[in-house]
Design an enzyme around this catalytic site. Structure first.
Site, short mmCIF file in Angstrom:
data_model
loop_
_atom_site.label_atom_id
_atom_site.label_comp_id
_atom_site.label_asym_id
_atom_site.label_seq_id
_atom_site.Cartn_x
_atom_site.Cartn_y
_atom_site.Cartn_z
N CYS A 33 0.62 -1.25 -0.11
CA CYS A 33 0.14 -0.05 0.15
C CYS A 33 0.84 1.31 0.07
O CYS A 33 0.20 2.34 -0.17
CB CYS A 33 -0.91 0.00 1.25
SG CYS A 33 -0.08 0.02 2.83
N ASP A 35 2.41 2.39 2.63
CA ASP A 35 2.29 3.22 3.92
C ASP A 35 3.98 2.81 4.53
O ASP A 35 4.49 2.11 4.20
CB ASP A 35 1.21 2.65 4.77
CG ASP A 35 -0.13 3.00 4.26
OD1 ASP A 35 0.05 3.94 3.43
OD2 ASP A 35 -1.33 2.35 4.95
N CYS A 58 -2.64 3.33 7.52
CA CYS A 58 -4.04 3.19 8.07
C CYS A 58 -4.03 2.99 9.46
O CYS A 58 -3.22 2.85 10.24
CB CYS A 58 -4.77 1.92 7.04
SG CYS A 58 -3.96 0.43 7.77
N CYS A 102 -1.10 -5.09 7.32
CA CYS A 102 -0.93 -3.71 8.05
C CYS A 102 -0.01 -3.94 9.11
O CYS A 102 0.66 -3.29 9.63
CB CYS A 102 -2.28 -2.95 8.42
SG CYS A 102 -3.25 -2.86 7.08
FE1 FES Z 1 -1.10 0.36 4.43
FE2 FES Z 1 -2.52 -0.71 6.42
S1 FES Z 1 -3.56 -0.15 4.38
S2 FES Z 1 -0.66 -0.31 6.25
#
Ligand code: FES
Length: 121
Positions: A33, A35, A58, A102
């Site tokens: 993602c 992140d 998230c 995540c």
């Molecule tokens: Fe990226 Fe959860 S969607 S860490």
């Protein structure tokens, strides 16, 4: 979707923020993602005295970071290295299957911070 414990950590994250003069820093990105999670540790006498996190991600990632910091404070470096991503998800009482990835950031970032601390010694 999220259980109460996850929501509670997400809404009141523990140990969030940047650390001044950390002993070690670990940063990981989630390939799925994009992140990012950053973990800072302060170590004295081989024990993690303080830990902070910054997570650009998230709710599940923020809750995982927060839970991890509570699991780790006061542990020795070797004890902290034994904490797995699965342990973090379990500590949160589980995560919805699509959000399990995540929680992978938390232990990985911690392990990198410990590696960074040890490399500097
Ligand atoms: Fe990226 Fe959860 S969607 S860490």
């Amino acid at each position: 979707m999220y259980n109460e414990k996850v929501m509670e950590h997400f809404q009141n994250p523990r140990n969030v923020g940047e650390m001044v003069d950390p002993g070690g820093v670990g940063e990981v990105g989630n390939m799925r993602c994009g992140d990012i999670m950053k973990i800072f540790i302060k170590v004295e006498d081989n024990i993690i005295q303080d830990i902070k996190f910054l997570t650009f991600g998230c709710g599940a990632a923020i809750a995982s970071s927060s839970a991890l910091t509570e699991m780790v404070k006061g542990k020795t470096l070797d004890e902290a290295l034994l904490i797995t991503n699965k342990d973090v998800a379990e500590e949160l009482g589980g995560l919805p299957a699509p959000k399990l990835h995540c929680s992978n950031l938390a232990a990985d970032a911690l392990h990198k911070a410990i590696e960074d601390f040890r490399a500097k010694q």
